[in-house]
Design an enzyme around this catalytic site. Structure first.
Site, PDB file in Angstrom:
ATOM      1  CG  HIS A  50     -33.191  16.586  35.633  1.00 23.44           C
ATOM      2  ND1 HIS A  50     -33.147  15.191  35.991  1.00 23.44           N
ATOM      3  CD2 HIS A  50     -33.755  17.003  36.970  1.00 23.44           C
ATOM      4  CE1 HIS A  50     -33.334  14.723  37.079  1.00 23.44           C
ATOM      5  NE2 HIS A  50     -34.067  15.908  37.808  1.00 23.44           N
ATOM      6  CG  HIS A 104     -37.387  11.484  37.097  1.00 23.48           C
ATOM      7  ND1 HIS A 104     -35.805  10.916  36.958  1.00 23.48           N
ATOM      8  CD2 HIS A 104     -37.185  12.753  38.100  1.00 23.48           C
ATOM      9  CE1 HIS A 104     -35.033  11.716  37.824  1.00 23.48           C
ATOM     10  NE2 HIS A 104     -35.743  12.636  38.647  1.00 23.48           N
ATOM     11  CB  ALA A 105     -38.894  10.163  42.187  1.00 22.18           C
ATOM     12  CG  HIS A 112     -38.831  17.927  46.730  1.00 19.07           C
ATOM     13  ND1 HIS A 112     -38.044  19.066  46.752  1.00 19.07           N
ATOM     14  CD2 HIS A 112     -38.294  17.135  45.984  1.00 19.07           C
ATOM     15  CE1 HIS A 112     -37.218  18.931  46.024  1.00 19.07           C
ATOM     16  NE2 HIS A 112     -37.236  17.619  45.486  1.00 19.07           N
ATOM     17  CD  GLU A 131     -34.241  18.880  44.028  1.00 17.10           C
ATOM     18  OE1 GLU A 131     -34.366  17.929  44.419  1.00 17.10           O
ATOM     19  OE2 GLU A 131     -34.976  19.630  43.155  1.00 17.10           O
ATOM     20  CG  HIS A 156     -34.815  13.678  46.946  1.00 15.12           C
ATOM     21  ND1 HIS A 156     -33.777  14.340  46.974  1.00 15.12           N
ATOM     22  CD2 HIS A 156     -35.634  14.255  46.061  1.00 15.12           C
ATOM     23  CE1 HIS A 156     -33.840  15.396  46.032  1.00 15.12           C
ATOM     24  NE2 HIS A 156     -35.215  15.303  45.547  1.00 15.12           N
ATOM     25  CD  GLU A 157     -39.173  13.255  44.938  1.00 10.75           C
ATOM     26  OE1 GLU A 157     -39.644  13.996  44.797  1.00 10.75           O
ATOM     27  OE2 GLU A 157     -38.015  13.031  44.089  1.00 10.75           O
ATOM     28  CE1 TYR A 204     -32.470  17.377  42.254  1.00  9.18           C
ATOM     29  CE2 TYR A 204     -31.929  17.936  39.854  1.00  9.18           C
ATOM     30  CZ  TYR A 204     -32.622  17.763  40.658  1.00  9.18           C
ATOM     31  OH  TYR A 204     -34.293  17.249  40.476  1.00  9.18           O
TER      32      TYR A 204
HETATM   33  O1  X8Z Z   1     -34.429  14.384  40.036  1.00  9.33           O
HETATM   34  C1  X8Z Z   1     -34.082  13.860  41.129  1.00  9.33           C
HETATM   35  C2  X8Z Z   1     -35.160  13.536  42.265  1.00  9.33           C
HETATM   36  C3  X8Z Z   1     -36.295  14.636  41.918  1.00  9.33           C
HETATM   37  S1  X8Z Z   1     -36.165  16.113  42.175  1.00  9.33           S
HETATM   38  C4  X8Z Z   1     -35.680  12.314  42.161  1.00  9.33           C
HETATM   39  N1  X8Z Z   1     -32.872  13.763  41.615  1.00  9.33           N
HETATM   40  C5  X8Z Z   1     -31.888  13.920  40.475  1.00  9.33           C
HETATM   41  C6  X8Z Z   1     -31.632  12.872  39.674  1.00  9.33           C
HETATM   42  O2  X8Z Z   1     -32.256  11.692  39.728  1.00  9.33           O
HETATM   43  O3  X8Z Z   1     -30.976  12.939  38.665  1.00  9.33           O
HETATM   44  C7  X8Z Z   1     -32.365  13.431  42.778  1.00  9.33           C
HETATM   45  C8  X8Z Z   1     -30.862  13.296  42.764  1.00  9.33           C
HETATM   46  C9  X8Z Z   1     -30.549  13.928  41.461  1.00  9.33           C
HETATM   47 ZN    ZN Z   2     -35.963  16.707  44.439  1.00  6.94          ZN
END
Ligand code: X8Z
Ligand code: ZN
Length: 605
Positions: A504, A346-347, A380, A404, A376-377, A514
């Site tokens: 998450h 997960h990024a 940050h 975010e 997105h990254e 988000y």
């Molecule tokens: O978790 C993330 C990023 C890292 S902060 C890749 N996002 C959420 C997800 O993947 O569920 C970005 C969009 C929503």
């Molecule tokens: Zn993020």
């Protein structure tokens, strides 16, 4: 290592005895300032140590990296909780605005506060590492080919497969298979909630739900009400999109897979969690108004490798006047899924030393989806670098939504005009394709919103006991149906722990950030486009190359969390509130088109 450990324990014992002594006297300002200064420097040091251990545990999952991470995390937890508790001694003391803010931030520093009892902080740290590793190492295996040999799929591979496959049986198999990884998480999660609630109560909060909602420079209930208000403004849009997508999916898969009324089965949305519907574009696109190009194909054609994709995204930020990323970013980041060991795919974006050790960790594919995620990254990383001169307790975003929203704001400028600027398209497609373009963005930004809201609705109710452990899964699916209008494709009993199949939840990252980001990035985009001198429809605007826009953005980023988020919002947009009107205006032409398509359909679920 052992000597170092003992030394640390000694140092901690020393700090605690200092605090106890002082507790007998009425504290004064000088003492408060000394306390803040000690807290900042010790927490900074501990957080750097934790960052390195966590980086290892995330990029190389094994028993030792996990053990090391849990040990460092326990130390960090204990230190943070001690300072958060001690901060209460200065509650009645008059302090300057900035120092008072630091005291409050100190109390809210952790995501899940441990109780003071060190047995419990040890248990919490171990649960934290175990949950994260269960997710990162999760895979679905099945026998394949004539030999029936077992083939295993990582979470990242399954995610890609679910984007690409349009075979309902295969989608169902991978949807169900992935959720098996979460079953062993349930007991751990339940215990984590118990310990975390006790920790929150020791700090003076009713429970973790109140603790989490108290981090927004406003009353906890007012914050939840504001999020609901913004959602209600956008909901008619979501309902229209849902209606159109359901009708097209029902045509495509047949009514026995996707009934034309009621909630949509969650496995056919082109995404493991039905949070991003961009993979459905070809099925739901407006035939008479296609956007005229395919970003997936352009990425395949124009980038040489994964690192090159990151370089191109970096180029957007430098065009705004930001300095290039440091050499160590390129040496130390993880750009692709390792072939010889397990890692959390997960990024994420990291700042390991609050100076220049910035990194990303991603399993990049050469796809439009990952091209967006890279922006997105990097958002940050550029934010982290912009606030590095702030005192340690102010090194963070104005609120977590701001962090975010930053890279996503840049992504909104990855328009056809931008693709022309970097030579990927010869000319901007004509305006007739705009509905198609808006649809492609709405399948990401509008489709996401109810999911962005419901995840923490679930956690808040779990934390405050409204959803008890024997109803974790039922509560989850009730909310998914209520907000997203999706349903589980099969009966899901309490033997499953479906929330755990989303990064998450085991990763303990609050999710409301988000939801906020998906609303405020349109406020930021509107403002930056204006500053750059752009005139025209917002969805065609790109701020690429505008140093004026870069300056405006940087001025907000540099503030870190030194002031309430409303001040940062004002510095950036002139408004002091979250305002869904920007996202609604951006998509207005698509809403008209959807309403037309839906006029003879029965919408809702
Ligand atoms: O978790 C993330 C990023 C890292 S902060 C890749 N996002 C959420 C997800 O993947 O569920 C970005 C969009 C929503
Ligand atoms: Zn993020």
């Amino acid at each position: 290592m052992k000597v170092f450990n003992n030394l640390l324990k000694l140092m901690m014992a020393f700090a605690c005895s200092l605090t106890l002594q002082a507790a007998n006297n009425e504290p004064d300002t000088q003492e408060a300032l000394a306390f803040l200064s000690e807290a900042e420097s010790r927490l900074e040091e501990a957080s750097h140590e934790l960052s390195h251990a966590s980086w290892l545990a995330n990029t190389f999952i094994n028993y030792d990296s996990q053990t090391l991470e849990a040990l460092t995390y326990q130390r960090f937890l204990e230190l943070s909780v001690q300072y958060a508790t001690d901060a209460a001694r200065f509650n009645d003391l008059e302090l300057g605005t900035s120092d008072r803010r630091k005291m409050e931030l100190l109390k809210q520093f952790l995501t899940i506060p441990a109780p003071l009892d060190s047995e419990m902080s040890r248990e919490l740290a171990e649960i934290f590492s175990e949950l994260q590793a269960l997710y990162g190492a999760g895979e679905y295996c099945r026998p394949e080919g004539v030999t029936g040999q077992e083939v295993c799929y990582s979470g990242d591979r399954i995610e890609n497969l679910m984007r690409e496959s349009h075979d309902a049986d295969e989608l169902l198999e991978f949807w169900t298979g992935w959720r098996e990884i979460a079953k062993p998480m349930k007991a751990l999660y339940e215990r984590q909630v118990e310990i975390g609630n006790q920790g929150a109560q020791e700090l003076g909060y009713d429970n973790l739900s109140v603790f989490w909602r108290s981090k927004y420079d406003m009353d906890a209930d007012a914050f939840a009400a504001d999020a609901d208000d913004q959602w209600l403004k956008v909901k008619p849009f979501y309902d229209a999109l849902h209606c159109h997508v359901r009708a097209e999916l029902s045509d495509y898969y047949g009514p026995e897979v996707v009934p034309p009324t009621g909630p949509i089965p969650a496995h056919v949305m082109g995404n493991q969690w039905a949070q991003d519907w961009t993979a459905l574009y070809d099925i739901v696109k407006p035939e008479s108004s296609d956007l005229g190009y395919d970003l997936d194909q352009l990425v395949q054609e124009y980038v040489s490798d994964e690192k090159d994709m990151v370089r191109i995204a970096e180029g957007f930020f430098t065009s705004l006047g930001f300095d290039p990323l440091p050499e160590t970013f390129w040496e130390r980041s993880m750009f692709v899924e390792p072939v010889d060991h397990l890692a959390v795919c997960h990024a994420s974006a990291w700042d390991l030393d609050d100076k220049d050790d910035l990194r990303i960790k991603m399993c990049i594919d050469k796809s439009a989806d990952d091209f967006r995620t890279i922006h997105h990254e990097l958002g940050h990383n550029f934010y982290q670098r912009a606030y590095k001169e702030q005192p340690p307790l102010f090194r963070g975003s104005a609120n977590d939504g701001f962090h975010e929203a930053t890279g996503d704001t840049i992504s909104l400028s990855v328009t056809p005009k931008y693709l022309v600027d970097i030579g990927w398209l010869d000319e901007e497609p004509p305006a007739e394709g705009d509905i198609g373009y808006l649809m492609s963005i709405a399948l990401d930004k509008i489709a996401f919103l109810p999911w962005g809201l419901m995840i923490d609705k679930w956690r808040w109710q779990v934390f405050n006991g409204e959803i008890p452990p024997d109803e974790y899964n039922r509560g989850w699916w009730d909310l998914r149906e209520q907000y997203q209008g999706v349903t589980a494709p099969m009966q899901r009993s309490e033997d499953f722990f479906d929330p755990g199949a989303k990064f998450h939840i085991p990763g303990n990252t609050p999710y409301m950030r988000y939801f906020l980001a998906y609303i405020q990035q349109f406020q930021f985009h509107r403002e930056l486009c204006e500053v750059s001198g752009y005139e025209g429809p917002l969805h065609r605007c790109s701020i690429y190359g505008s140093e004026e826009a870069g300056e405006k953005l940087n001025a907000m980023l540099e503030m870190g969390m030194s002031r309430p988020w409303q001040d940062a919002m004002e510095a950036m947009t002139g408004q002091r509130e979250l305002d869904a009107s920007a996202i609604i205006d951006y998509f207005a032409p698509l809403k008209d088109w959807l309403d037309q398509q839906n006029q003879f359909r029965q919408c809702g679920w």
